[in-house]
Design an enzyme around this catalytic site. Structure first.
Site, PDB file in Angstrom:
ATOM      1  N   SER A  22     -12.712  25.704 -28.376  1.00 32.64           N
ATOM      2  CA  SER A  22     -12.762  24.461 -29.122  1.00 32.64           C
ATOM      3  C   SER A  22     -11.597  24.440 -30.097  1.00 32.64           C
ATOM      4  O   SER A  22     -11.216  25.468 -30.637  1.00 32.64           O
ATOM      5  CB  SER A  22     -14.088  24.375 -29.874  1.00 32.64           C
ATOM      6  N   GLN A  60      -7.607  -2.343   3.910  1.00 31.59           N
ATOM      7  CA  GLN A  60      -6.619  -1.512   3.217  1.00 31.59           C
ATOM      8  C   GLN A  60      -7.242  -0.837   1.984  1.00 31.59           C
ATOM      9  O   GLN A  60      -6.764   0.193   1.518  1.00 31.59           O
ATOM     10  CB  GLN A  60      -5.436  -2.387   2.800  1.00 31.59           C
ATOM     11  N   GLU A  85     -18.581  21.313 -16.540  1.00 32.05           N
ATOM     12  CA  GLU A  85     -18.876  19.980 -17.076  1.00 32.05           C
ATOM     13  C   GLU A  85     -18.064  18.903 -16.355  1.00 32.05           C
ATOM     14  O   GLU A  85     -18.577  17.833 -16.027  1.00 32.05           O
ATOM     15  CB  GLU A  85     -18.553  19.927 -18.572  1.00 32.05           C
ATOM     16  N   ASN A  90     -16.330  26.874 -24.203  1.00 28.95           N
ATOM     17  CA  ASN A  90     -17.015  25.768 -23.530  1.00 28.95           C
ATOM     18  C   ASN A  90     -16.856  25.830 -22.009  1.00 28.95           C
ATOM     19  O   ASN A  90     -15.783  26.157 -21.521  1.00 28.95           O
ATOM     20  CB  ASN A  90     -16.456  24.436 -24.029  1.00 28.95           C
ATOM     21  N   SER A 131       0.833  -1.211   0.000  1.00 30.21           N
ATOM     22  CA  SER A 131       0.000   0.000   0.000  1.00 30.21           C
ATOM     23  C   SER A 131       0.863   1.254   0.000  1.00 30.21           C
ATOM     24  O   SER A 131       0.343   2.372   0.020  1.00 30.21           O
ATOM     25  CB  SER A 131      -0.918   0.008   1.229  1.00 30.21           C
ATOM     26  N   LYS A 168      -8.526   3.133   1.287  1.00 27.80           N
ATOM     27  CA  LYS A 168      -7.732   4.356   1.099  1.00 27.80           C
ATOM     28  C   LYS A 168      -7.830   5.021  -0.264  1.00 27.80           C
ATOM     29  O   LYS A 168      -8.084   6.217  -0.365  1.00 27.80           O
ATOM     30  CB  LYS A 168      -6.265   4.059   1.402  1.00 27.80           C
ATOM     31  N   LYS A 225     -16.437  29.065 -30.172  1.00 29.90           N
ATOM     32  CA  LYS A 225     -16.951  28.455 -28.944  1.00 29.90           C
ATOM     33  C   LYS A 225     -16.141  28.751 -27.693  1.00 29.90           C
ATOM     34  O   LYS A 225     -14.934  28.841 -27.735  1.00 29.90           O
ATOM     35  CB  LYS A 225     -17.049  26.933 -29.139  1.00 29.90           C
ATOM     36  N   TYR A 259      -9.990  -6.929  12.311  1.00 35.14           N
ATOM     37  CA  TYR A 259      -9.239  -6.412  11.164  1.00 35.14           C
ATOM     38  C   TYR A 259      -9.127  -7.482  10.089  1.00 35.14           C
ATOM     39  O   TYR A 259      -8.834  -8.645  10.375  1.00 35.14           O
ATOM     40  CB  TYR A 259      -7.827  -5.948  11.579  1.00 35.14           C
ATOM     41  N   THR A 311     -39.703  25.237 -13.225  1.00 37.33           N
ATOM     42  CA  THR A 311     -40.003  23.858 -12.835  1.00 37.33           C
ATOM     43  C   THR A 311     -40.069  23.092 -14.154  1.00 37.33           C
ATOM     44  O   THR A 311     -40.470  23.655 -15.183  1.00 37.33           O
ATOM     45  CB  THR A 311     -41.349  23.729 -12.091  1.00 37.33           C
ATOM     46  N   HIS A 312     -39.653  21.854 -14.130  1.00 34.09           N
ATOM     47  CA  HIS A 312     -39.618  21.039 -15.354  1.00 34.09           C
ATOM     48  C   HIS A 312     -38.801  21.697 -16.471  1.00 34.09           C
ATOM     49  O   HIS A 312     -39.061  21.465 -17.649  1.00 34.09           O
ATOM     50  CB  HIS A 312     -41.036  20.752 -15.880  1.00 34.09           C
ATOM     51  N   ASN A 338      -2.785  -2.571  13.272  1.00 36.44           N
ATOM     52  CA  ASN A 338      -4.245  -2.464  13.130  1.00 36.44           C
ATOM     53  C   ASN A 338      -4.804  -1.230  13.829  1.00 36.44           C
ATOM     54  O   ASN A 338      -5.630  -0.510  13.260  1.00 36.44           O
ATOM     55  CB  ASN A 338      -4.926  -3.721  13.657  1.00 36.44           C
TER      56      ASN A 338
END
Ligand code: ARG
Length: 449
Positions: free
Chosen positions: A264, A309, A277, A272, A10, A312, A270, A304, A142-143, A97
């Site tokens: 772009s 492990q 996003e 963006n 690890s 993480k 453009k 344990y 709404t919607h 542990n």
């Protein structure tokens, strides 16, 4: 046969816990000396050695050995090189542990502090935007259909509330993380006269764990962080979605500052909204990490198991996703421009004022259902005529209800917003109050954890 030892290693990622691991070891060793389990002289040697090790890691001169499975082995081995076999006393009355359980708790507590700070930054930017555009009216949806006018500030402060709940969830999680597991040993407790309370105090923990078996196998606090992070990312992602929509040419409500858009490679016109996003997209991995850890834990017998492990990488990736996302939103929001004229004029268009007209008829004594029907027909008529409601003559209104009079021309987005004058509503006075409360909250709260 190939070397398979890296499968269990690890060290690649648990490195990041080195400060917490060393801090825990120093407290443990000091306590061992205080309890005369080891001599003060040995303890001093070990502590000095650990400080040296920490300096080496800080300075990136530490000789990491990927052949040594994890962080604990790397540190102990280097300590032995530096101070000799006395280093071996460090692990008296301790197991990896309870050691890793401690490291994870120290780390989680620290990260919760940073997360709350990040959330405060976003909240401050939302407050800043609300102050910059305190009375700008925009269409509320709404919607994804224009519904009723609202203040832009009201919309921003809705997100303030979401992030406030996130803060409270992380604080709550902090409370259950703030438990010191050292002294649990491998699972059954420790046969030396350790002073657990002393260690807890040294390390700034509120309490010590109540059951050694639970203490070495509990990762609930990580699950809780991941759950709070997942929900926080949900909120950020919803906001991201609005940023994407609003900055589109179709909406045109906002412009992002240059640094939060990308050109772009093929279409020169453009800009963006890549940051928004990506925030929306990165939400998925955080959800995934939550589900992954729940799944790791679900079949584990006490106590344990090495499966733990696996707590993480997903957790660290969550932290590495959430904290930068919060920082991006803080600055992206602070730098955005609202196109006030456009949103205000859209808020005043017919669709957004229909409820107002119905309420107006209700004010004349008409039952709401009937008013609703009349206004619906009126709206259909206006649409068929290609006119705004404000462009209709009174006799046209009257075709749908004889109760319409000159007063209808006084209905606009401003009056609609002003009418919603209850606690939690979008009337300017209420929003100003909410804004003042939000600011007060940010100022008052020291976020002492
Ligand atoms: N690398 C381990 C973990 O992250 C540390 C504890 C190892 N304990 C053990 N008995 N092998 O969980």
């Amino acid at each position: 046969m190939p070397d398979h030892s890296q499968y269990t290693a690890s060290i690649r990622y648990d490195k990041r816990l080195y400060r917490h691991d060393i801090e825990g070891s120093i407290a443990h060793v000091r306590m061992l000396a205080k309890q005369s389990v080891i001599s003060q002289q040995d303890a001093d040697l070990i502590v000095d050695g650990l400080v040296k090790v920490r300096q080496e890691i800080d300075a990136e001169t530490f000789p990491w050995d990927s052949g040594l499975e994890d962080l604990h082995m790397n540190i102990e081995s280097r300590l032995t090189q530096l101070i000799g076999p006395v280093a071996g006393r460090i692990h008296t009355g301790r197991s990896r542990n309870d050691q890793i359980a401690l490291d994870m708790r120290l780390y989680t507590k620290e990260v919760i502090g940073q997360t709350i700070e990040g959330l405060r930054g976003v909240q401050r930017s939302l407050v800043g935007l609300s102050e910059r555009y305190p009375e700008v009216v925009m269409p509320g949806y709404t919607h994804t259909q224009r519904a009723q006018p609202v203040l832009f500030a009201h919309h921003m402060l809705a997100y303030f509330q979401m992030f406030q709940r996130d803060v409270s969830r992380f604080k709550d999680c902090h409370g259950r993380t703030d438990v010191m597991p050292l002294g649990s040993g491998a699972l059954a407790g420790v046969a030396y006269p350790l002073d657990r309370e002393f260690v807890a105090q040294e390390l700034g923990f509120k309490e010590i764990s109540a059951n050694s078996m639970d203490a070495v196998s509990d990762r609930d606090f990580v699950v809780e962080y991941l759950a709070a992070a997942a929900l926080c990312m949900t909120h950020l992602s919803r906001l991201a979605e609005e940023v994407v929509l609003w900055s589109s040419q179709e909406f045109g409500f906002i412009s992002l500052s240059e640094e939060f858009t990308t050109g772009s490679s093929i279409m020169p016109q453009k800009r963006n909204p890549d940051y928004a996003e990506l925030a929306r997209g990165k939400t998925g991995r955080v959800y995934g990490h939550l589900l992954a850890l729940l799944t790791v834990l679900k079949g584990l017998p006490l106590t344990y198991n090495r499966d733990l492990q696996e707590d993480k990488e997903g957790f660290f990736d969550t932290v590495d996703t959430l904290l930068p996302t919060l920082a991006v939103f803080r600055d992206m929001l602070a730098g955005l421009t609202l196109h006030q004229n456009l949103v205000t004029s859209l808020a005043g268009e017919s669709q957004a004022l229909a409820t107002e007209l119905a309420d107006y008829l209700v004010g004349k004594g008409i039952p709401f259902r009937e008013a609703h029907g009349a206004v619906r027909e009126l709206c259909q008529y206006a649409e068929a005529q290609g006119k705004e409601l404000s462009g209709l003559g009174l006799e046209e209104y009257r075709r749908f209800s004889s109760h319409f009079d000159e007063g209808v021309y006084g209905i606009d987005a401003k009056s609609a917003v002003a009418a919603r004058d209850l606690p939690g509503g979008t009337a300017p006075g209420r929003v100003a109050e909410a804004l003042a409360q939000a600011k007060q909250l940010l100022e008052a709260e020291a976020d002492g954890l």
